[in-house]
Design a protein around this motif. Sequence first.
Motif, PDB file in Angstrom:
ATOM      1  N   ILE A   1       0.855  -1.177   0.000  1.00 52.06           N
ATOM      2  CA  ILE A   1       0.000   0.000   0.000  1.00 52.06           C
ATOM      3  C   ILE A   1       0.894   1.231   0.000  1.00 52.06           C
ATOM      4  O   ILE A   1       1.894   1.283   0.729  1.00 52.06           O
ATOM      5  N   VAL A   2       0.572   2.197  -0.848  1.00 47.10           N
ATOM      6  CA  VAL A   2       1.324   3.450  -0.937  1.00 47.10           C
ATOM      7  C   VAL A   2       0.328   4.597  -0.794  1.00 47.10           C
ATOM      8  O   VAL A   2      -0.756   4.571  -1.400  1.00 47.10           O
ATOM      9  N   SER A   3       0.682   5.595   0.012  1.00 47.15           N
ATOM     10  CA  SER A   3      -0.252   6.682   0.292  1.00 47.15           C
ATOM     11  C   SER A   3       0.488   7.959   0.672  1.00 47.15           C
ATOM     12  O   SER A   3       1.654   7.926   1.070  1.00 47.15           O
ATOM     13  N   ASP A   4      -0.222   9.067   0.605  1.00 42.82           N
ATOM     14  CA  ASP A   4       0.300  10.329   1.127  1.00 42.82           C
ATOM     15  C   ASP A   4       0.217  10.352   2.653  1.00 42.82           C
ATOM     16  O   ASP A   4       0.870  11.165   3.301  1.00 42.82           O
ATOM     17  N   ALA A   5      -0.633   9.477   3.227  1.00 39.40           N
ATOM     18  CA  ALA A   5      -0.824   9.424   4.680  1.00 39.40           C
ATOM     19  C   ALA A   5      -0.176   8.157   5.252  1.00 39.40           C
ATOM     20  O   ALA A   5       0.193   7.241   4.514  1.00 39.40           O
ATOM     21  N   GLU A   6      -0.080   8.096   6.568  1.00 39.92           N
ATOM     22  CA  GLU A   6       0.433   6.900   7.237  1.00 39.92           C
ATOM     23  C   GLU A   6      -0.491   5.721   6.950  1.00 39.92           C
ATOM     24  O   GLU A   6      -1.721   5.862   7.005  1.00 39.92           O
ATOM     25  N   VAL A   7       0.081   4.560   6.662  1.00 37.01           N
ATOM     26  CA  VAL A   7      -0.709   3.379   6.325  1.00 37.01           C
ATOM     27  C   VAL A   7      -0.056   2.103   6.878  1.00 37.01           C
ATOM     28  O   VAL A   7       1.129   2.084   7.202  1.00 37.01           O
ATOM     29  N   GLY A   8      -0.855   1.042   6.960  1.00 38.42           N
ATOM     30  CA  GLY A   8      -0.346  -0.283   7.301  1.00 38.42           C
ATOM     31  C   GLY A   8      -1.175  -1.313   6.547  1.00 38.42           C
ATOM     32  O   GLY A   8      -2.364  -1.090   6.291  1.00 38.42           O
ATOM     33  N   ILE A   9      -0.557  -2.441   6.187  1.00 42.47           N
ATOM     34  CA  ILE A   9      -1.280  -3.494   5.461  1.00 42.47           C
ATOM     35  C   ILE A   9      -0.831  -4.865   5.945  1.00 42.47           C
ATOM     36  O   ILE A   9       0.323  -5.044   6.388  1.00 42.47           O
ATOM     37  N   ASP A  10      -1.756  -5.828   5.877  1.00 41.45           N
ATOM     38  CA  ASP A  10      -1.419  -7.204   6.248  1.00 41.45           C
ATOM     39  C   ASP A  10      -2.267  -8.173   5.431  1.00 41.45           C
ATOM     40  O   ASP A  10      -3.446  -7.919   5.185  1.00 41.45           O
ATOM     41  N   ILE A  11      -1.658  -9.262   5.001  1.00 41.04           N
ATOM     42  CA  ILE A  11      -2.381 -10.379   4.374  1.00 41.04           C
ATOM     43  C   ILE A  11      -2.167 -11.614   5.236  1.00 41.04           C
ATOM     44  O   ILE A  11      -1.037 -11.898   5.650  1.00 41.04           O
ATOM     45  N   GLU A  12      -3.244 -12.315   5.534  1.00 41.16           N
ATOM     46  CA  GLU A  12      -3.176 -13.532   6.349  1.00 41.16           C
ATOM     47  C   GLU A  12      -3.965 -14.653   5.691  1.00 41.16           C
ATOM     48  O   GLU A  12      -5.032 -14.407   5.111  1.00 41.16           O
ATOM     49  N   LYS A  13      -3.453 -15.863   5.808  1.00 40.95           N
ATOM     50  CA  LYS A  13      -4.210 -17.034   5.382  1.00 40.95           C
ATOM     51  C   LYS A  13      -5.232 -17.368   6.468  1.00 40.95           C
ATOM     52  O   LYS A  13      -4.926 -17.332   7.653  1.00 40.95           O
ATOM     53  N   GLN A  14      -6.468 -17.658   6.044  1.00 45.24           N
ATOM     54  CA  GLN A  14      -7.509 -18.009   7.005  1.00 45.24           C
ATOM     55  C   GLN A  14      -7.287 -19.444   7.488  1.00 45.24           C
ATOM     56  O   GLN A  14      -7.375 -20.389   6.697  1.00 45.24           O
ATOM     57  N   ARG A  15      -6.994 -19.580   8.794  1.00 46.41           N
ATOM     58  CA  ARG A  15      -6.685 -20.905   9.342  1.00 46.41           C
ATOM     59  C   ARG A  15      -7.378 -21.098  10.683  1.00 46.41           C
ATOM     60  O   ARG A  15      -7.420 -20.181  11.501  1.00 46.41           O
TER      61      ARG A  15
END
Length: 208
Positions: free
Chosen positions: A98-112
């Motif tokens: 994720i790229v932004s002008d503001a602060e950001v965070g991203i996560d991908i998780e496998k459903q387990r």
Amino acid sequence: MPLYKSISVNSQTTVKIWKIEESYEDLMQPLNLKTVSLERVLGMKSELHQRGFLSVRHLLREFGYTDQDLFYVENGKPHLKDGKHISITHSFTFSGVIVSDAEVGIDIEKQREKIAIIAKKFVDYEFNYLKPEAEDYVRKLTVIWGIKESLYKLFATPGMLFREHFLVIPFTFEDDETVCWIDYDGRKYRYNSRYLEFEGFTCAYVLG
């Protein structure tokens, strides 16, 4: 394969997701890595991690950046030389940026299913609305984990605990967004978060 998904969140923010199907060699071939990046990828014992690392560099290219534009600071948080904010994730066969002008965070998780076993380690307030007997319990836990991981990446402050310092407001899968909070060191911070599911995975991201 090429880009799996691109999401224009708003005029300042874009999410791009890659499905990692290429071999290590095919991913490596077109890239021009910095020495430190090359050393890092060659030092990885798992080819899955190597391919995840390289796929992130392909996502950078989709944004118009190269490996040379990315650097990390002491707390491990990634930055871009042009001053835009970036967050990075990869899990098994998917990676995201994720790229932004503001602060950001991203996560991908496998459903387990095993996430239910560790729920008490990262859930507190959310137990007020979660129903362990519900069909979507594991899916909801995965969203909560993804949002809290995204908050942790955004704030990048040692000592923060998922269970004690982060909370996620009740949400449904009919919507694709909710509000989340950081309550830390006597201050409260409010963020918007969004989430989506694909092929047994959950992607969550937080916008400052």
